[in-house]
Design an enzyme around this catalytic site. Structure first.
Site, PDB file in Angstrom:
ATOM      1  N   GLY A 110       0.853  -1.180   0.000  1.00 30.05           N
ATOM      2  CA  GLY A 110       0.000   0.000   0.000  1.00 30.05           C
ATOM      3  C   GLY A 110       0.884   1.224   0.000  1.00 30.05           C
ATOM      4  N   GLY A 131       3.056   3.351   1.436  1.00 30.02           N
ATOM      5  CA  GLY A 131       3.807   3.327   2.674  1.00 30.02           C
ATOM      6  C   GLY A 131       4.535   4.605   2.981  1.00 30.02           C
ATOM      7  NE  ARG A 132       8.689   5.571  -1.048  1.00 26.96           N
ATOM      8  CZ  ARG A 132       9.795   5.728  -1.750  1.00 26.96           C
ATOM      9  NH1 ARG A 132      10.775   6.450  -1.268  1.00 26.96           N
ATOM     10  NH2 ARG A 132       9.921   5.172  -2.929  1.00 26.96           N
ATOM     11  CE  LYS A 161       8.009   7.697  -4.357  1.00 22.67           C
ATOM     12  NZ  LYS A 161       8.323   7.210  -5.714  1.00 22.67           N
ATOM     13  N   GLY A 185       8.500   5.835   6.062  1.00 23.70           N
ATOM     14  CA  GLY A 185       7.544   6.708   5.400  1.00 23.70           C
ATOM     15  C   GLY A 185       8.159   7.918   4.726  1.00 23.70           C
ATOM     16  CG  ASP A 196       4.143  -3.220  -6.004  1.00 23.76           C
ATOM     17  OD1 ASP A 196       4.640  -4.296  -6.385  1.00 23.76           O
ATOM     18  OD2 ASP A 196       4.802  -2.347  -5.405  1.00 23.76           O
ATOM     19  CG  ASP A 200       5.739   3.529  -7.936  1.00 28.78           C
ATOM     20  OD1 ASP A 200       5.508   4.711  -7.629  1.00 28.78           O
ATOM     21  OD2 ASP A 200       5.139   2.577  -7.429  1.00 28.78           O
TER      22      ASP A 200
END
Length: 490
Positions: free
Chosen positions: A89, A91-92, A112, A125, A251, A261
């Site tokens: 998910g 996470g940061r 982000k 995070g 992901d 990403d």
């Protein structure tokens, strides 16, 4: 939207059921300051062209609440290096809101490096200056090349210490994307047997991004076919440009087929189809020449997750279209790069011998392609000199130029060399975001000097232009800067 607010803000993802996300407030960093602000993208979104200060800046980076933002961390899962991981998910990063531009296109605004979320697992995070600069500049470089991608509105440095292999400092990236929905979102709902949510997610993808598919006989099958098509186009663009993503986990795959990403990415320097840019990829799963195969593997994983909604024969039919579509798109891109718009019987052999030559000799790939586009100005020798085996290079080049002489325009007239080369220069960049350029910019930025970031962003927005004042950025990489392996750590 409040009438007094100049931005066209919505929070449609936050209206979905709680299974889709967790509401999380950003955790501010210490002494944030702008490293870069994307003026052209800001203007498109109705934001000021200059980096905002005071109220808007504080709201964008989570130091103050914006009355219309609904920050949330998305829940998803995914296959990482081929193994399913349910515990993923945001996470940061946090989705702050959605913004509409002047054309009505809706974009996610995502922060982000915003701090801990329920999906941070063992992470802190945070993002660091190094990785933030890499994503900011590469997303802009990809946009300049015309490759489907997320974008970045701006980035900030801070005085908050963050620990990776060494102490670094926290940074923030304002990422802009038409969607942050990943293949892994569908996998999460499938593997956790939340089939109502799976169906709702598919409905929303169709409603938000491809409303024309709602009238199809099988809307979910049509949606999956669209994902297959868009992914094939993206991978063809990557391969033609010599781009290595580095971590093609499910992901990290956008449902819209946009490059997403940015981690241990690289553009090819020397042509090496087996190049692995991620130093954590010990098996070469995500090597440059494996990207088409992995994209199909990921699409198969997505198809499996959609199996409660789509018949297996329809899934298989869509997957069967991936390789033909990829070949079609790749051929179109490579033909444009080589200036070969007519299709002749001998073209297949010409391409085969080209890639055999490149793989054997390993010349600098961007310089070779740009050299072919500059033959009318710089001559043939500039291309030949990129090869140690000059006789082999000369033989192929003579064959290529003889083939170019057979090109005809729509009226059946021979295409002059200068006209062919002019068009080739429009698709073969002079400037590429090489990792050594990034490293130089990162080193300076960590000392508070952001001039290289600004220069690179400006040049990479128009990479096909000459930019004579920035000629040094087109130089071949030094020995230390070739074939760099990059860490996933950020």
């Amino acid at each position: 939207m409040a009438s007094q607010n100049p931005l066209d803000i919505s929070t449609r993802f936050s209206q979905l059921p709680s299974a889709f996300f967790t509401a999380v407030k950003p955790q501010p960093l210490v002494n944030t300051r702008w490293m870069a602000w994307n003026a052209s993208l800001a203007t498109q979104l109705g934001l000021p062209h200059f980096a905002p200060t005071d109220d808007l800046k504080h709201q964008l980076v989570g130091e103050a609440e914006h009355p219309l933002f609904s920050p949330l961390a998305m829940k998803y899962a995914g296959h990482q290096f081929g193994s399913y991981n349910p515990d993923l998910g945001d996470g940061r990063g946090l989705l702050l809101c959605e913004l509409s531009d002047s054309t009505g296109t809706v974009f996610d605004l995502h922060l982000k490096g915003a701090g801990l979320t329920p999906y941070s697992r063992m992470g802190d995070g945070r993002a660091v200056i190094r990785s933030t600069i890499r994503e900011y500049l590469c997303s802009e470089a990809m946009a300049g090349l015309g490759i489907a991608t997320t974008r970045a509105l701006g980035m900030l440095a801070s005085d908050t210490p963050v620990y990776r292999e060494k102490q670094e400092f926290g940074a923030l990236l304002l990422r802009v994307a038409e969607s942050h929905i990943r293949f892994g979102h569908f996998e999460h709902f499938f593997y956790s047997d939340q089939l109502a949510e799976l169906s709702l997610l598919a409905d929303k993808v169709i409603e938000w991004y491809w409303p024309e598919l709602s009238s199809a006989e099988q809307p979910y099958a049509a949606m999956f076919q669209q994902v297959v098509n868009n992914t094939a186009l993206m991978i063809a663009q990557w391969q033609a440009a010599g781009f290595c993503h580095g971590v093609m986990n499910t992901d990290n795959m956008s449902i819209l087929g946009q490059t997403f990403d940015y981690g241990p990415f690289a553009f090819l320097d020397d042509y090496d189809p087996n190049y692995i840019c991620n130093h954590s990829d010990y098996q070469g799963r995500y090597a440059f020449n494996q990207q088409p195969r992995i994209a199909l593997w990921n699409l198969s994983a997505l198809g499996h997750a959609l199996s409660p909604l789509i018949e297996n024969k329809q899934i298989e039919a869509a997957l069967g279209q991936f390789e033909p579509l990829l070949q079609q798109y790749y051929s179109q891109h490579m033909r444009a790069k080589l200036g070969l718009h007519n299709t002749l019987a001998e073209d297949g052999e010409l391409f085969v011998t080209l890639f055999e030559l490149l793989e054997q000799a390993k010349p600098d790939y961007p310089r070779f392609m740009r050299g072919l586009a500059n033959i009318d100005k710089d001559g043939e020798q500039a291309v030949i000199d990129l090869f140690i085996d000059r006789p082999a290079a000369t033989a192929w080049l003579n064959r290529y130029l003889a083939r170019c002489a057979l090109e005809r325009d729509e009226e059946g007239m021979a295409v002059p060399a200068d006209e062919r080369c002019r068009k080739m220069r429009m698709v073969n960049p002079k400037y590429v975001l090489r990792n050594y350029l990034l490293q130089n910019a990162i080193d300076k930025a960590e000392q508070g000097d952001y001039a290289d970031i600004e220069q690179l962003a400006r040049v990479l927005a128009a990479p096909f232009d000459e930019h004579p004042e920035d000629e040094m950025l087109a130089q071949l990489p030094p020995a230390w800067g070739k074939g760099m392996e990059i860490s996933c750590s950020s």
